[in-house]
Design an enzyme around this catalytic site. Structure first.
Site, mmCIF file in Angstrom:
data_model
loop_
_atom_site.group_PDB
_atom_site.id
_atom_site.type_symbol
_atom_site.label_atom_id
_atom_site.label_comp_id
_atom_site.label_asym_id
_atom_site.label_seq_id
_atom_site.Cartn_x
_atom_site.Cartn_y
_atom_site.Cartn_z
ATOM 1 N N ASP A 38 4.912 -5.167 0.840
ATOM 2 C CA ASP A 38 4.064 -4.170 1.492
ATOM 3 C C ASP A 38 3.109 -3.552 0.477
ATOM 4 O O ASP A 38 3.451 -3.424 -0.698
ATOM 5 C CB ASP A 38 4.963 -3.086 2.113
ATOM 6 C CG ASP A 38 4.229 -2.285 3.166
ATOM 7 O OD1 ASP A 38 3.110 -2.678 3.555
ATOM 8 O OD2 ASP A 38 4.769 -1.251 3.596
ATOM 9 N N GLY A 39 1.938 -3.156 0.970
ATOM 10 C CA GLY A 39 1.009 -2.411 0.115
ATOM 11 C C GLY A 39 -0.213 -3.181 -0.347
ATOM 12 O O GLY A 39 -0.987 -2.683 -1.161
ATOM 13 N N ASN A 40 -0.413 -4.390 0.175
ATOM 14 C CA ASN A 40 -1.604 -5.161 -0.221
ATOM 15 C C ASN A 40 -2.891 -4.412 0.137
ATOM 16 O O ASN A 40 -3.824 -4.353 -0.657
ATOM 17 C CB ASN A 40 -1.641 -6.514 0.505
ATOM 18 C CG ASN A 40 -0.526 -7.437 0.075
ATOM 19 O OD1 ASN A 40 0.157 -7.170 -0.902
ATOM 20 N ND2 ASN A 40 -0.347 -8.520 0.816
ATOM 21 N N GLY A 41 -2.918 -3.852 1.353
ATOM 22 C CA GLY A 41 -4.111 -3.142 1.821
ATOM 23 C C GLY A 41 -4.401 -1.931 0.952
ATOM 24 O O GLY A 41 -5.544 -1.714 0.520
ATOM 25 N N ARG A 51 -9.471 -5.359 2.168
ATOM 26 C CA ARG A 51 -8.024 -5.581 2.318
ATOM 27 C C ARG A 51 -7.640 -7.031 1.998
ATOM 28 O O ARG A 51 -6.586 -7.292 1.438
ATOM 29 C CB ARG A 51 -7.594 -5.247 3.752
ATOM 30 C CG ARG A 51 -7.622 -3.773 4.101
ATOM 31 C CD ARG A 51 -7.269 -3.561 5.568
ATOM 32 N NE ARG A 51 -5.938 -4.086 5.883
ATOM 33 C CZ ARG A 51 -4.789 -3.442 5.639
ATOM 34 N NH1 ARG A 51 -4.823 -2.259 5.093
ATOM 35 N NH2 ARG A 51 -3.641 -3.990 5.954
ATOM 36 N N THR A 84 5.427 -10.321 14.189
ATOM 37 C CA THR A 84 4.866 -10.519 15.536
ATOM 38 C C THR A 84 3.923 -9.356 15.884
ATOM 39 O O THR A 84 3.043 -9.499 16.721
ATOM 40 C CB THR A 84 5.992 -10.605 16.587
ATOM 41 O OG1 THR A 84 6.960 -9.577 16.318
ATOM 42 C CG2 THR A 84 6.701 -11.943 16.546
ATOM 43 N N ASN A 86 1.885 -8.006 13.661
ATOM 44 C CA ASN A 86 0.670 -8.106 12.829
ATOM 45 C C ASN A 86 -0.524 -8.719 13.560
ATOM 46 O O ASN A 86 -1.657 -8.626 13.091
ATOM 47 C CB ASN A 86 0.944 -8.913 11.545
ATOM 48 C CG ASN A 86 1.715 -8.138 10.502
ATOM 49 O OD1 ASN A 86 2.411 -8.716 9.668
ATOM 50 N ND2 ASN A 86 1.613 -6.810 10.528
ATOM 51 N N ARG A 89 -3.624 -6.519 14.115
ATOM 52 C CA ARG A 89 -4.601 -6.200 13.067
ATOM 53 C C ARG A 89 -5.977 -6.759 13.445
ATOM 54 O O ARG A 89 -6.074 -7.633 14.311
ATOM 55 C CB ARG A 89 -4.143 -6.787 11.738
ATOM 56 C CG ARG A 89 -2.895 -6.114 11.250
ATOM 57 C CD ARG A 89 -2.545 -6.506 9.846
ATOM 58 N NE ARG A 89 -1.402 -5.715 9.410
ATOM 59 C CZ ARG A 89 -1.092 -5.460 8.158
ATOM 60 N NH1 ARG A 89 -1.838 -5.930 7.195
ATOM 61 N NH2 ARG A 89 -0.043 -4.725 7.851
ATOM 62 N N ARG A 206 11.898 -3.572 -0.853
ATOM 63 C CA ARG A 206 10.675 -3.234 -0.120
ATOM 64 C C ARG A 206 9.723 -2.523 -1.073
ATOM 65 O O ARG A 206 10.112 -1.545 -1.723
ATOM 66 C CB ARG A 206 10.965 -2.347 1.098
ATOM 67 C CG ARG A 206 9.672 -2.014 1.837
ATOM 68 C CD ARG A 206 9.827 -1.566 3.260
ATOM 69 N NE ARG A 206 8.493 -1.528 3.867
ATOM 70 C CZ ARG A 206 8.240 -1.599 5.153
ATOM 71 N NH1 ARG A 206 9.218 -1.705 5.998
ATOM 72 N NH2 ARG A 206 7.008 -1.561 5.609
HETATM 73 C C1 FPP Z 1 1.626 -6.153 3.572
HETATM 74 O O1 FPP Z 1 0.576 -5.420 3.092
HETATM 75 C C2 FPP Z 1 1.389 -7.572 3.475
HETATM 76 C C3 FPP Z 1 1.182 -8.421 4.520
HETATM 77 C C4 FPP Z 1 1.215 -8.007 5.927
HETATM 78 C C5 FPP Z 1 0.900 -9.833 4.306
HETATM 79 C C6 FPP Z 1 1.783 -10.508 3.313
HETATM 80 C C7 FPP Z 1 1.048 -11.604 2.732
HETATM 81 C C8 FPP Z 1 0.996 -11.903 1.407
HETATM 82 C C9 FPP Z 1 1.741 -11.239 0.353
HETATM 83 C C10 FPP Z 1 0.119 -12.939 0.931
HETATM 84 C C11 FPP Z 1 0.197 -14.219 1.614
HETATM 85 C C12 FPP Z 1 1.435 -14.975 1.437
HETATM 86 C C13 FPP Z 1 1.473 -16.327 1.483
HETATM 87 C C14 FPP Z 1 2.750 -17.026 1.632
HETATM 88 C C15 FPP Z 1 0.266 -17.134 1.358
HETATM 89 P P1 FPP Z 1 -0.234 -4.501 4.091
HETATM 90 O O2 FPP Z 1 -1.467 -5.217 4.473
HETATM 91 O O3 FPP Z 1 0.633 -4.081 5.211
HETATM 92 O O4 FPP Z 1 -0.570 -3.311 3.147
HETATM 93 P P2 FPP Z 1 -0.797 -1.775 3.548
HETATM 94 O O5 FPP Z 1 0.526 -1.302 4.099
HETATM 95 O O6 FPP Z 1 -1.148 -1.147 2.252
HETATM 96 O O7 FPP Z 1 -1.893 -1.754 4.549
#
Ligand code: FPP
Length: 261
Positions: A38-41, A51, A84, A86, A89, A206
């Site tokens: 979690d936390g990519n965004g 994002r 499911t 997601n 988005r 997590r």
């Molecule tokens: C959560 O961050 C991450 C995801 C919903 C996607 C996970 C995908 C990856 C780590 C990369 C792709 C993986 C593969 C196998 C190619 P978020 O977008 O919910 O972050 P936020 O909570 O900060 O918005």
């Protein structure tokens, strides 16, 4: 499974001040570790970037987590990539993720071959865009005989839907007279989950500080130790992974009983 100590020491050379491999009991590495990435965004937003760039950076963290798991001798690494929920988005983000899954899998297949890692998916992958599905099938086929570690990626996964699916499969068996209601026990459900061939996770990590399960492995996590870190997924390193294992090893697991003296 098999651990190459020399490779492991090399992987974990030059430790930071607060953690080193010497603090870990290598005989008590969790067999199955699961990660809610979690936390990519937020990672991307904090840098004024899109994002999508957070997801791209997240792939690197996942790659390192796979390699680290092999080095440590973990049997199963699972990770939550797409739920499911997601699908709600923005369309562009969903498309990007689907494209990224396919592209990354093709790019990383040599790593699976090299490290003898078997790929598995948790979730309804047949409903994914055809290109992504086809690449996933290719990954499954090419790695099916590998046995060093299983990497189980949850894509289009929802735990409640998984349990309903298992219950429905069992109900069909009951209706057909192949299963009696008395035979419908915990094992009978567990055998019909996507994880039927896997041990339950011993440790769930997590990232980004959220204290939720987000419809992830509700059944399988019944006795799992949780480790939540504020580190955002793209910043999660092999050292954070080691910190999680150290925390796990510091806990007494009781499974509802009392601590053994
Ligand atoms: C959560 O961050 C991450 C995801 C919903 C996607 C996970 C995908 C990856 C780590 C990369 C792709 C993986 C593969 C196998 C190619 P978020 O977008 O919910 O972050 P936020 O909570 O900060 O918005």
């Amino acid at each position: 499974m098999q651990r190459d100590e020399q490779k492991l020491r090399e992987h974990y050379s030059q430790p930071p001040e607060d953690i080193s491999l010497d603090e870990i009991d290598l005989d008590r590495i969790p067999k199955h570790i699961s990660i809610i990435m979690d936390g990519n965004g937020r990672w991307a937003q904090a840098r004024g970037r899109a994002r999508s760039e957070g997801h791209v950076a997240g792939v690197e963290s996942l790659r390192e987590a796979v390699t680290t798991s092999v080095r440590l001798g973990v049997d199963v690494l699972s990770a939550y990539a797409f739920s499911t929920e997601n699908w709600r988005r923005p369309k562009e983000e969903v498309n990007l993720l689907m494209h990224l899954f396919a592209k990354t899998l093709i790019k990383e297949l040599p790593l699976f071959h090299q490290e003898n890692v078997r790929l598995q998916f948790l979730g309804d992958i047949e409903s994914l865009p055809k290109k992504t599905y086809d690449v996933f099938c290719r990954g499954l086929e090419e790695t099916k005989d590998y046995d060093e570690m299983t990497f189980a990626l949850a894509v289009n996964y929802g735990s409640r839907a998984e349990i309903v699916r298992a219950a429905r499969m069992a109900a069909i068996e009951v209706a057909a007279g192949r299963l009696s209601p008395e035979q419908l026990d915990e094992d009978a459900i567990a055998r019909r989950l996507y994880t039927s061939n896997l041990p339950d996770p011993e440790l769930l990590i997590r990232t980004s500080g959220e204290l939720r399960l987000s419809n992830y492995l509700l059944w399988q996590l019944a006795y799992t130790e949780f480790y939540v870190t504020d580190v955002l997924w793209p910043d999660f390193t092999k050292w954070d992974y080691l910190r999680a294992i150290r925390a796990f090893q510091g806990r007494a697991r009781r499974f509802g009983g009392v601590v053994k003296q």
